[in-house]
Write an enzyme that holds these catalytic residues in place. Structure first.
Site, PDB file in Angstrom:
ATOM      1  N   GLU A 131      -8.997   9.716  -5.791  1.00 13.26           N
ATOM      2  CA  GLU A 131      -8.277   9.108  -6.928  1.00 13.26           C
ATOM      3  C   GLU A 131      -8.218   7.602  -6.761  1.00 13.26           C
ATOM      4  O   GLU A 131      -8.516   7.068  -5.684  1.00 13.26           O
ATOM      5  CB  GLU A 131      -6.870   9.717  -7.048  1.00 13.26           C
ATOM      6  CG  GLU A 131      -6.915  11.183  -7.461  1.00 13.26           C
ATOM      7  CD  GLU A 131      -5.550  11.785  -7.718  1.00 13.26           C
ATOM      8  OE1 GLU A 131      -4.654  11.071  -8.188  1.00 13.26           O
ATOM      9  OE2 GLU A 131      -5.383  12.978  -7.436  1.00 13.26           O
ATOM     10  N   HIS A 254       0.134   6.120 -16.918  1.00 10.46           N
ATOM     11  CA  HIS A 254      -1.123   6.764 -16.509  1.00 10.46           C
ATOM     12  C   HIS A 254      -2.168   6.405 -17.547  1.00 10.46           C
ATOM     13  O   HIS A 254      -1.918   6.512 -18.750  1.00 10.46           O
ATOM     14  CB  HIS A 254      -0.938   8.286 -16.411  1.00 10.46           C
ATOM     15  CG  HIS A 254      -2.034   8.957 -15.655  1.00 10.46           C
ATOM     16  ND1 HIS A 254      -3.334   9.009 -16.109  1.00 10.46           N
ATOM     17  CD2 HIS A 254      -2.040   9.597 -14.454  1.00 10.46           C
ATOM     18  CE1 HIS A 254      -4.079   9.659 -15.226  1.00 10.46           C
ATOM     19  NE2 HIS A 254      -3.324  10.023 -14.210  1.00 10.46           N
ATOM     20  N   ARG A 303      -4.005   2.117 -10.755  1.00  8.36           N
ATOM     21  CA  ARG A 303      -3.585   2.543 -12.084  1.00  8.36           C
ATOM     22  C   ARG A 303      -3.068   1.427 -12.988  1.00  8.36           C
ATOM     23  O   ARG A 303      -3.305   1.422 -14.189  1.00  8.36           O
ATOM     24  CB  ARG A 303      -2.449   3.538 -11.902  1.00  8.36           C
ATOM     25  CG  ARG A 303      -2.782   4.840 -12.509  1.00  8.36           C
ATOM     26  CD  ARG A 303      -1.745   5.825 -12.137  1.00  8.36           C
ATOM     27  NE  ARG A 303      -2.418   6.937 -11.509  1.00  8.36           N
ATOM     28  CZ  ARG A 303      -1.816   8.025 -11.112  1.00  8.36           C
ATOM     29  NH1 ARG A 303      -0.502   8.123 -11.234  1.00  8.36           N
ATOM     30  NH2 ARG A 303      -2.485   9.001 -10.583  1.00  8.36           N
ATOM     31  N   HIS A 364       4.348   7.565 -17.185  1.00  3.73           N
ATOM     32  CA  HIS A 364       4.021   8.653 -16.266  1.00  3.73           C
ATOM     33  C   HIS A 364       5.017   8.791 -15.115  1.00  3.73           C
ATOM     34  O   HIS A 364       5.483   9.880 -14.822  1.00  3.73           O
ATOM     35  CB  HIS A 364       2.623   8.371 -15.707  1.00  3.73           C
ATOM     36  CG  HIS A 364       2.094   9.372 -14.748  1.00  3.73           C
ATOM     37  ND1 HIS A 364       1.859  10.675 -15.087  1.00  3.73           N
ATOM     38  CD2 HIS A 364       1.725   9.250 -13.436  1.00  3.73           C
ATOM     39  CE1 HIS A 364       1.364  11.330 -14.037  1.00  3.73           C
ATOM     40  NE2 HIS A 364       1.283  10.485 -13.027  1.00  3.73           N
ATOM     41  N   ARG A 399       2.702   2.743  -7.711  1.00  2.00           N
ATOM     42  CA  ARG A 399       2.483   3.912  -6.838  1.00  2.00           C
ATOM     43  C   ARG A 399       0.999   4.242  -6.714  1.00  2.00           C
ATOM     44  O   ARG A 399       0.272   4.283  -7.713  1.00  2.00           O
ATOM     45  CB  ARG A 399       3.206   5.120  -7.416  1.00  2.00           C
ATOM     46  CG  ARG A 399       2.953   6.406  -6.656  1.00  2.00           C
ATOM     47  CD  ARG A 399       3.745   7.545  -7.243  1.00  2.00           C
ATOM     48  NE  ARG A 399       3.282   7.888  -8.559  1.00  2.00           N
ATOM     49  CZ  ARG A 399       2.446   8.889  -8.825  1.00  2.00           C
ATOM     50  NH1 ARG A 399       1.985   9.647  -7.854  1.00  2.00           N
ATOM     51  NH2 ARG A 399       2.092   9.146 -10.057  1.00  2.00           N
TER      52      ARG A 399
HETATM   53  P1  FAD Z   1      10.882  16.993 -10.823  1.00  2.00           P
HETATM   54  O1  FAD Z   1       9.754  17.826 -10.393  1.00  2.00           O
HETATM   55  O2  FAD Z   1      10.742  16.262 -12.092  1.00  2.00           O
HETATM   56  O3  FAD Z   1      12.175  17.919 -10.922  1.00  2.00           O
HETATM   57  C1  FAD Z   1      13.370  17.438 -11.482  1.00  2.00           C
HETATM   58  C2  FAD Z   1      14.304  18.599 -11.671  1.00  2.00           C
HETATM   59  O4  FAD Z   1      15.613  18.122 -11.954  1.00  2.00           O
HETATM   60  C3  FAD Z   1      13.931  19.503 -12.838  1.00  2.00           C
HETATM   61  O5  FAD Z   1      14.129  20.833 -12.414  1.00  2.00           O
HETATM   62  C4  FAD Z   1      14.954  19.150 -13.913  1.00  2.00           C
HETATM   63  O6  FAD Z   1      15.232  20.174 -14.816  1.00  2.00           O
HETATM   64  C5  FAD Z   1      16.158  18.848 -13.048  1.00  2.00           C
HETATM   65  N1  FAD Z   1      17.169  17.975 -13.670  1.00  2.00           N
HETATM   66  C6  FAD Z   1      17.013  16.746 -14.197  1.00  2.00           C
HETATM   67  N2  FAD Z   1      18.201  16.268 -14.615  1.00  2.00           N
HETATM   68  C7  FAD Z   1      19.129  17.215 -14.344  1.00  2.00           C
HETATM   69  C8  FAD Z   1      20.530  17.313 -14.544  1.00  2.00           C
HETATM   70  N3  FAD Z   1      21.248  16.333 -15.131  1.00  2.00           N
HETATM   71  N4  FAD Z   1      21.163  18.435 -14.143  1.00  2.00           N
HETATM   72  C9  FAD Z   1      20.479  19.471 -13.586  1.00  2.00           C
HETATM   73  N5  FAD Z   1      19.154  19.431 -13.375  1.00  2.00           N
HETATM   74  C10 FAD Z   1      18.476  18.306 -13.743  1.00  2.00           C
HETATM   75  N6  FAD Z   1       2.289  13.299  -8.343  1.00  2.00           N
HETATM   76  C11 FAD Z   1       1.441  13.507  -7.309  1.00  2.00           C
HETATM   77  O7  FAD Z   1       1.732  13.144  -6.176  1.00  2.00           O
HETATM   78  N7  FAD Z   1       0.256  14.132  -7.540  1.00  2.00           N
HETATM   79  C12 FAD Z   1      -0.138  14.557  -8.763  1.00  2.00           C
HETATM   80  O8  FAD Z   1      -1.191  15.138  -8.910  1.00  2.00           O
HETATM   81  C13 FAD Z   1       0.728  14.325  -9.867  1.00  2.00           C
HETATM   82  N8  FAD Z   1       0.379  14.683 -11.115  1.00  2.00           N
HETATM   83  C14 FAD Z   1       1.278  14.541 -12.130  1.00  2.00           C
HETATM   84  C15 FAD Z   1       0.940  14.977 -13.407  1.00  2.00           C
HETATM   85  C16 FAD Z   1       1.861  14.895 -14.437  1.00  2.00           C
HETATM   86  C17 FAD Z   1       1.486  15.357 -15.805  1.00  2.00           C
HETATM   87  C18 FAD Z   1       3.141  14.359 -14.185  1.00  2.00           C
HETATM   88  C19 FAD Z   1       4.150  14.277 -15.288  1.00  2.00           C
HETATM   89  C20 FAD Z   1       3.468  13.892 -12.927  1.00  2.00           C
HETATM   90  C21 FAD Z   1       2.550  13.981 -11.900  1.00  2.00           C
HETATM   91  N9  FAD Z   1       2.853  13.517 -10.620  1.00  2.00           N
HETATM   92  C22 FAD Z   1       1.978  13.712  -9.597  1.00  2.00           C
HETATM   93  C23 FAD Z   1       4.180  13.024 -10.309  1.00  2.00           C
HETATM   94  C24 FAD Z   1       4.977  14.157  -9.635  1.00  2.00           C
HETATM   95  O9  FAD Z   1       4.689  15.363 -10.284  1.00  2.00           O
HETATM   96  C25 FAD Z   1       6.463  13.914  -9.682  1.00  2.00           C
HETATM   97  O10 FAD Z   1       6.766  12.631  -9.260  1.00  2.00           O
HETATM   98  C26 FAD Z   1       7.181  14.889  -8.749  1.00  2.00           C
HETATM   99  O11 FAD Z   1       6.796  16.200  -9.061  1.00  2.00           O
HETATM  100  C27 FAD Z   1       8.667  14.728  -8.882  1.00  2.00           C
HETATM  101  O12 FAD Z   1       9.282  15.787  -8.207  1.00  2.00           O
HETATM  102  P2  FAD Z   1      10.862  15.852  -8.166  1.00  2.00           P
HETATM  103  O13 FAD Z   1      11.201  17.097  -7.447  1.00  2.00           O
HETATM  104  O14 FAD Z   1      11.391  14.575  -7.679  1.00  2.00           O
HETATM  105  O15 FAD Z   1      11.292  15.937  -9.713  1.00  2.00           O
HETATM  106  C1  SIN Z   2      -3.357  12.734 -11.753  1.00  2.21           C
HETATM  107  O1  SIN Z   2      -3.769  13.851 -11.460  1.00  2.21           O
HETATM  108  O2  SIN Z   2      -4.039  11.873 -12.311  1.00  2.21           O
HETATM  109  C2  SIN Z   2      -1.942  12.387 -11.422  1.00  2.21           C
HETATM  110  C3  SIN Z   2      -1.853  12.014 -10.028  1.00  2.21           C
HETATM  111  C4  SIN Z   2      -0.575  11.278  -9.758  1.00  2.21           C
HETATM  112  O3  SIN Z   2       0.147  10.921 -10.670  1.00  2.21           O
HETATM  113  O4  SIN Z   2      -0.310  11.034  -8.585  1.00  2.21           O
END
Ligand code: FAD
Ligand code: SIN
Length: 559
Positions: A131, A254, A303, A364, A399
């Site tokens: 990437e 993104h 990015r 993103h 990032r």
């Molecule tokens: P999240 O996975 O967003 O979880 C947050 C949780 O908190 C959810 O369950 C939500 O419902 C809950 N929540 C929020 N507010 C409240 C509240 N007030 N009360 C109760 N619950 C609440 N990163 C990578 O490293 N590699 C990748 O390939 C990648 N691809 C991505 C593709 C997409 C389309 C997206 C959107 C992001 C991607 N990212 C990637 C970024 C990565 O997915 C996120 O940064 C990471 O998953 C965040 O994890 P988290 O557990 O911090 O939050």
């Molecule tokens: C992607 O698959 O392009 C997302 C990867 C990332 O946000 O880290």
């Protein structure tokens, strides 16, 4: 343990974990070894940013790669704002945390799953994705649905763990802290007020440790690939409790979201460019490359640079989108390497092996957040922020791809270890003196339109004035508007009985204002924060974090 085993209005536990993404679930599984865990989540437990992750998890695994190379790539992408000690700690913890995931049942894609004619010895090695900004192939992935696989295996482990209670449809409204009681010591988190979104009852959760794992805030922008849950709740709640918030001006866009009226912000992974896809723009009847004019790594540049380049090309040409060209690969390879992306594109009549893929940038990832160290320790005692809601210093001003799943796992794990090592720092406060939620004189709302109108207006103004390219004038306009909107929302919030929509709107507005304030405070262009009125900070120049903090004594939300 199912949520039917739980009931009551006042609940105590050892660990209250807010959010069921990768950070929340990692912390829950680790914390369950040390106490009673309640993991609340505002929708279904499956719904999170985590679920949509495609590219994978950055982790040094190949003999030709090194931690130092991963560290350097992260520092370069971060444009002088990463904290090198944090970068080193997270990068070097990756293999161990990846093994934990595998022990939970996650299978990463192997060479033989993707490539034609792979010999059996090589075939059993991991297929590593490439990437933008990475000097090596080092992204472990589960096809192109890494997030879904991660979410499913961890949720299964959480559900079967007797020490973890999962409460779906429970939305944290506000943190409970010593601010709510007569307490002279340090500001200390005691739990959270939580609304049951099915009954609208507000419950009091008291915990020894509270872990915010609420993810990002992509919904603050009109165009985003984030799901609806991403309304910045954790950052707004932490700010209201006077935690320090850091680097909010760095919102990552993104570059390649599928551009189609019927595709709901579907991401075309950067891994597609990692397999050689080239960005093009339409000029007359021809499609021409352009990224070589912006960066030596062309389509695989970091990015911030790619998103800005596309934005510039589209503004100049008036075209609605750019294109990805990966037609040099066979359909067989593309179907194996990107099964979900291939299927999704096909739904809209795009065959990746034959057609160009129309793409545009969209919001993103929130590089800023609640300020923490590498253990998720915030500036409020007993409160941890883990995953995207936190700002450890790993990402700096931009990032590096696939570093966020990694950070979520490492910091969540570290946070639990830290809590176990610091029990003595917990002040003894009698639960009896902590009040339950009071609705005061609030009545049922007379005009719900206030919510939908302001929701739309915030997202539009952030997109137009605080997007990929900013100027002082645009930021000033944004600040004037957000102040008015926030005043209106605050008035509404205190006069009417709160609902989940209103809580999210209030949080979204608060996060929008933090992004604007931080962007105004930064008098330079650096990484993701590009202000056309300031020249880019010199490469290798060390930047300073932007820190916001609500004054502790003031109970007035704004002047
Ligand atoms: P999240 O996975 O967003 O979880 C947050 C949780 O908190 C959810 O369950 C939500 O419902 C809950 N929540 C929020 N507010 C409240 C509240 N007030 N009360 C109760 N619950 C609440 N990163 C990578 O490293 N590699 C990748 O390939 C990648 N691809 C991505 C593709 C997409 C389309 C997206 C959107 C992001 C991607 N990212 C990637 C970024 C990565 O997915 C996120 O940064 C990471 O998953 C965040 O994890 P988290 O557990 O911090 O939050
Ligand atoms: C992607 O698959 O392009 C997302 C990867 C990332 O946000 O880290």
């Amino acid at each position: 343990m199912s949520d039917t085993a739980y009931s009551g209005k006042r609940i105590t536990c050892d660990y209250l974990i807010v959010g069921s993404g990768l950070a929340g679930m990692t912390a829950a599984l680790e914390a369950a070894k040390h106490g009673r865990v309640i993991m609340i989540t505002k929708g279904k437990a499956e719904e999170s940013n985590t679920r949509y992750a495609q590219g994978g998890i950055a982790c040094v695994i190949d003999e030709g790669d090194s931690f130092e190379a991963h560290v350097q790539d992260t520092l370069t992408a971060g444009a002088g704002l990463c904290h090198p000690d944090v970068v080193r700690a997270i990068v070097s913890a990756a293999p161990e945390r990846v093994r934990d995931l595998q022990a939970c049942g996650l299978h990463f894609t192997l060479q033989k799953d993707v490539e034609e004619n792979s010999s059996s010895a090589q075939g059993n090695q991991y297929h590593l994705g490439q990437e933008g900004g990475h000097s090596n192939r080092r992204i472990l992935h589960a096809g192109d649905i890494t997030g879904r696989e991660v979410s499913d295996v961890l949720l299964a482990r959480c559900r079967e763990n007797p020490s973890i209670i999962i409460l779906e449809n429970h939305l944290a409204v506000d943190l409970i802290s010593t601010r709510h009681i007569e307490w002279q010591g340090e500001n200390c988190c005691l739990g959270a007020y939580v609304i049951d979104t099915a009954t609208h009852e507000i419950k009091t959760f008291l915990s020894k440790f509270t872990m915010l794992a609420t993810g990002g805030a992509g919904k603050v922008y009109l165009c985003t690939c984030n799901p609806d849950i991403a309304s910045g709740d954790g950052i707004a709640m932490a700010y209201r409790t006077s935690a320090e918030i850091c680097n909010m001006e760095f919102y990552q866009f993104h570059p390649t979201i599928l551009f189609h009226p019927k595709a709901k912000s579907f991401l075309i992974s950067e891994a597609v460019r990692g397999e050689g896809a080239i960005l093009k723009v339409k000029k007359g009847d021809r499609y021409e490359t352009f990224m070589e004019n912006y960066h030596p790594l062309a389509s695989l540049a970091p990015r911030d640079i790619v998103a800005r380049a596309i934005d510039n090309e589209l503004k100049r040409s008036g075209q609605p989108c750019a294109y990805l060209d990966i037609r040099h690969h066979s359909e067989e390879f593309l179907r194996k390497r990107f099964p979900n992306i291939f299927k999704e594109c096909l739904k809209f009549g795009i065959n990746m092996a034959e057609d160009l893929i129309p793409v545009v940038p969209a919001a993103h990832y929130c590089c800023g957040g609640v300020r923490t160290d590498v253990n998720g320790v915030t500036t409020i005692k007993r409160l941890y922020a883990i995953g995207e809601v936190g700002c450890t210093g790993l990402h700096g001003a931009n990032r590096l791809a696939s570093n966020s799943l990694l950070e979520a796992m490492v910091v969540a794990y570290n946070a639990v270890c830290h809590s176990v090592g610091h029990p003595a720092s917990i002040p003894e406060i009698s639960a009896n003196i902590i009040p339950d939620w009071s609705k005061g004189d609030a009545v049922d709302s007379d005009e719900q339109i206030v919510i939908s109108h302001n929701w739309e207006e915030i997202r539009r103004l952030m997109w137009d004035y605080v997007g990929i390219v900013r100027t002082d004038k645009r930021l000033e306009r944004a600040k004037n508007r957000i102040r008015m909107i926030r005043k209106e929302i605050e008035k509404y919030y205190w006069n009417f009985i709160i609902t989940p929509d209103l809580i999210e709107l209030r949080n979204l507005a608060s996060v929008a204002e933090m992004i604007i304030d931080s962007a105004i405070a930064r008098k330079e262009s650096r990484g993701l924060h590009f202000n056309a009125d300031y020249p880019p900070a010199p490469i290798d120049s060390k930047g300073k974090d932007t820190v916001l903090r609500r004054p502790l004594k003031s109970e007035i939300w704004f002047e």
